[in-house]
Design a protein around this motif. Structure first.
Motif, PDB file in Angstrom:
ATOM      1  N   ALA A   4      -2.107  -8.896   7.322  1.00  0.00           N
ATOM      2  CA  ALA A   4      -1.398  -7.626   7.572  1.00  0.00           C
ATOM      3  C   ALA A   4      -0.062  -7.594   6.841  1.00  0.00           C
ATOM      4  O   ALA A   4       0.392  -6.537   6.401  1.00  0.00           O
ATOM      5  CB  ALA A   4      -1.185  -7.441   9.070  1.00  0.00           C
ATOM      6  N   LYS A   7      -0.780  -6.818   3.262  1.00  0.00           N
ATOM      7  CA  LYS A   7      -1.038  -5.382   3.131  1.00  0.00           C
ATOM      8  C   LYS A   7       0.282  -4.617   3.071  1.00  0.00           C
ATOM      9  O   LYS A   7       0.453  -3.707   2.263  1.00  0.00           O
ATOM     10  CB  LYS A   7      -1.874  -4.909   4.336  1.00  0.00           C
ATOM     11  N   LEU A   8       1.210  -5.037   3.931  1.00  0.00           N
ATOM     12  CA  LEU A   8       2.523  -4.388   3.956  1.00  0.00           C
ATOM     13  C   LEU A   8       3.238  -4.582   2.624  1.00  0.00           C
ATOM     14  O   LEU A   8       3.819  -3.643   2.074  1.00  0.00           O
ATOM     15  CB  LEU A   8       3.362  -4.966   5.104  1.00  0.00           C
ATOM     16  N   LEU A  11       1.718  -2.408   0.009  1.00  0.00           N
ATOM     17  CA  LEU A  11       2.093  -1.012   0.268  1.00  0.00           C
ATOM     18  C   LEU A  11       3.516  -0.723  -0.210  1.00  0.00           C
ATOM     19  O   LEU A  11       3.784   0.300  -0.845  1.00  0.00           O
ATOM     20  CB  LEU A  11       1.972  -0.722   1.775  1.00  0.00           C
ATOM     21  N   CYS A  46       8.561   4.418   6.277  1.00  0.00           N
ATOM     22  CA  CYS A  46       7.387   3.635   5.908  1.00  0.00           C
ATOM     23  C   CYS A  46       7.183   2.474   6.886  1.00  0.00           C
ATOM     24  O   CYS A  46       6.067   2.202   7.330  1.00  0.00           O
ATOM     25  CB  CYS A  46       7.594   3.141   4.480  1.00  0.00           C
ATOM     26  N   GLU A  50       4.262   1.557   9.784  1.00  0.00           N
ATOM     27  CA  GLU A  50       3.561   0.271   9.796  1.00  0.00           C
ATOM     28  C   GLU A  50       3.830  -0.522  11.071  1.00  0.00           C
ATOM     29  O   GLU A  50       3.538  -1.717  11.128  1.00  0.00           O
ATOM     30  CB  GLU A  50       3.979  -0.566   8.580  1.00  0.00           C
ATOM     31  N   GLU A  51       4.460   0.113  12.053  1.00  0.00           N
ATOM     32  CA  GLU A  51       4.739  -0.494  13.359  1.00  0.00           C
ATOM     33  C   GLU A  51       5.600  -1.739  13.270  1.00  0.00           C
ATOM     34  O   GLU A  51       5.336  -2.753  13.900  1.00  0.00           O
ATOM     35  CB  GLU A  51       3.438  -0.787  14.112  1.00  0.00           C
ATOM     36  N   SER A  74       7.661  -7.596  13.340  1.00  0.00           N
ATOM     37  CA  SER A  74       6.420  -7.041  13.856  1.00  0.00           C
ATOM     38  C   SER A  74       6.142  -7.595  15.244  1.00  0.00           C
ATOM     39  O   SER A  74       6.444  -8.744  15.531  1.00  0.00           O
ATOM     40  CB  SER A  74       5.270  -7.396  12.925  1.00  0.00           C
TER      41      SER A  74
END
Lengths: 170, 378
Positions: A4, A7-8, A11, A46, A50-51, A74
């Motif tokens: 994850a 992915k961040l 992004l 952003c 993405e929390e 996170s």
């Protein structure tokens, strides 16, 4: 790196944020971004999507301009992100208090201690300091102590000196 | 004799409703410290609660810029006075991370055992004080009996009962002995029986449930926006605990659970903390079983020479995530130390949380947030 987090990173790179990986063992966070002030709000939006939650906002008095440091993390994995934004000549940085509501107090505190003007903040009045101390800015450095921003960045890590002989006797 | 003329005409510039301002604090019993909440009220209902902070502000961050690590150690015990050891822990661990100092395993075990005991003490205090806020006087008498037992154990080892300054860079200042281990084991057995008392006295009490259920709901989305952590976030069902997420010290060696709530109301936060106490006991039990022999303090240089750069260290304090973020310019004194305290972000939800609720419910909600004001003010 956690999938994850990867992915961040991709992004953020897609949106051309200069995100870099850090050595967690020594620095305690995974990613860092040196950011232009005008892209701060875009990044905050952003990250909220993405929390990532806001850990803190803090100031740092360095030459040539005061820096504002944001840390995000996170809830569901070990992922910490440090964002550094240099204030402009008038000590102005855009607010993110309408995106991250928790930033409201952190920004007021940074205004108290460093005099950073968070543009667009709805209520930038003293929070921690008393009203009469509005211009105290206690965390600003004296001219002799002030360092360059670049002089506080990690360089190749030097070896720590071995235990001093004096300490051995204790 | 002239008398003042009474103006009996109704004032036209004041709107005809029940709005008024009310100061809760700075010396209000249920704020547990000098916190002032300026309430804009409409009858019994709150329109806008605004906390006013800073009555106990000491500028710890400025002090940190003028002291070496040992000279600042006592300050770390004076922010969250109810659970000072996690504050000790984060601070020394940050230096250890920055300077690459290895800590003996026994020292890490001692740190975990004493930190968890301190978490228990903090939850005892919270449990008693929270129920006192709700008008139940008896529970605090029971929890303080239990709290005293832990404080006695900790006092023997650390030398203090409240503002601990026990950890050192490289370990702890004093080794634990067989007496400590024995007393702690006895306490674990004792505390497990006491949960039945708590449950009979409080958890099943219909008045308590009616006052806590559905009051002060923090949704997951709200927690994210405010950066809420600790038992408050876990009450909202967020599975986040620094001890699990970024295991520091030797926490990864123990088997324990993270209690979670579902609705994010005051009752959930109560249940989370109560269940956390049992989990702390589990951690202590396992740590005592596995306690290794060896030195309790590594040989670290008296004058630390820090590399240039920044570093961050987070620990799970009793109220949530505590982060020390240090920027070092070399030498032994930090250039800047930022201290992120959990109650600060947890309290910042209050203006949104308190909108439209009854004043008496605000007392419940604030009590369930478990605030320690000196940590917020720093």
């Amino acid at each position: 790196m956690h999938p994850a987090t990867e992915k961040l990173v991709s992004l953020l790179k897609e949106k051309s944020f200069a995100v870099e990986a850090c050595d967690y063992a020594q620095r305690g966070y995974h990613l860092e971004i040196d950011l232009e002030a005008d892209r701060l709000r875009e990044l905050a939006q952003c990250l909220l999507a993405e929390e990532m939650y806001l850990v803190f906002v803090g100031g740092l008095h360095v030459a040539p301009a005061i820096e504002v440091v944001y840390q995000f993390a996170s809830y569901d994995r070990a992922c910490r992100l440090v964002v550094r934004v240099a204030a402009d000549g008038d000590n102005k940085v855009p607010t993110i208090s309408d995106i991250y509501h928790g930033a409201n107090w952190h920004e007021r505190e940074t205004r108290d201690f460093f005099g950073v003007d968070f543009v667009g903040h709805p209520n930038l009045i003293p929070l921690i300091l008393a009203e009469e101390d509005v211009d105290l800015k206690p965390l600003l450095k004296a001219d002799d102590d002030l360092k360059e921003s670049a002089a506080l960045r990690w360089v190749t890590v030097e070896e720590q000196p071995e235990t001093e002989e004096k300490a051995d006797k204790d | 004799m002239e008398t003042a003329q009474l103006n009996l005409e109704p004032a036209t510039d004041i709107p005809h409703d029940n709005r008024y301002y009310l100061n809760m604090g700075p010396q209000h019993p249920s704020t547990h410290g000098v916190l002032r909440v300026l309430l804009e009220m409409d009858g019994e209902y709150i329109i806008n609660p605004q906390p006013v902070l800073g009555y106990g502000h000491r500028m710890h961050e400025k002090m940190a810029e003028h002291k070496n690590w040992m000279a600042f150690m006592p300050n770390t015990g004076r922010m969250d006075y109810a659970a000072a050891l996690p504050y000790n822990h984060g601070y020394v661990a940050l230096y250890e991370r920055l300077c690459g100092i290895e800590v003996p395993e026994r020292a890490e075990y001692i740190r975990v055992i004493t930190s968890e005991l301190n978490r228990l003490v903090s939850h005892h205090l919270w449990l008693g004080a929270f129920l006192l806020d709700l008008g139940a006087f008896t529970p605090i008498l029971y929890t303080f009996i239990d709290r005293e037992k832990v404080l006695d154990i900790l006092e023997d080892i650390t030398g203090s009962r409240l503002t601990y300054c026990y950890f050192r860079v490289g370990g702890v200042s004093k080794d634990i002995d067989d007496k400590f281990v024995e007393r702690t084991r006895e306490f674990i057995k004792y505390q497990r029986q006491r949960f039945d008392v708590y449950n009979k006295l409080v958890t099943g009490n219909i008045i308590f449930i009616k006052r806590a259920e559905g009051v002060g709901v923090i949704s997951k989305d709200m927690a994210l926006r405010y950066g809420v952590t600790g038992p408050v976030a876990r009450g909202s069902g967020i599975n986040y605990d620094v001890r699990k997420n970024e295991p520091y010290s030797v926490y990864s060696k123990f088997d324990f659970e993270i209690p979670l709530g579902q609705n994010g109301d005051s009752l959930d936060r109560y249940m989370v903390r109560l269940n956390e106490m049992e989990q702390s006991l589990r951690i202590i039990e396992q740590a005592l079983d596995q306690l290794p022999e060896g030195p309790y303090l590594a040989k670290a240089p008296k004058k630390l020479k820090m590399p240039v750069g920044d570093s961050s260290f987070s620990v799970e304090a009793a109220r949530g995530e505590l982060t020390y973020y240090m920027i070092s310019g070399g030498g032994d004194i930090p250039y800047r130390l930022k201290i992120r305290v959990p109650s600060y972000s947890n309290l910042s939800v209050l203006p949104e949380l308190g909108q439209g609720i009854l004043l008496s419910d605000l007392v419940t909600a604030m009590g369930s947030l478990d605030l320690v004001i000196p940590e917020i003010d720093r």
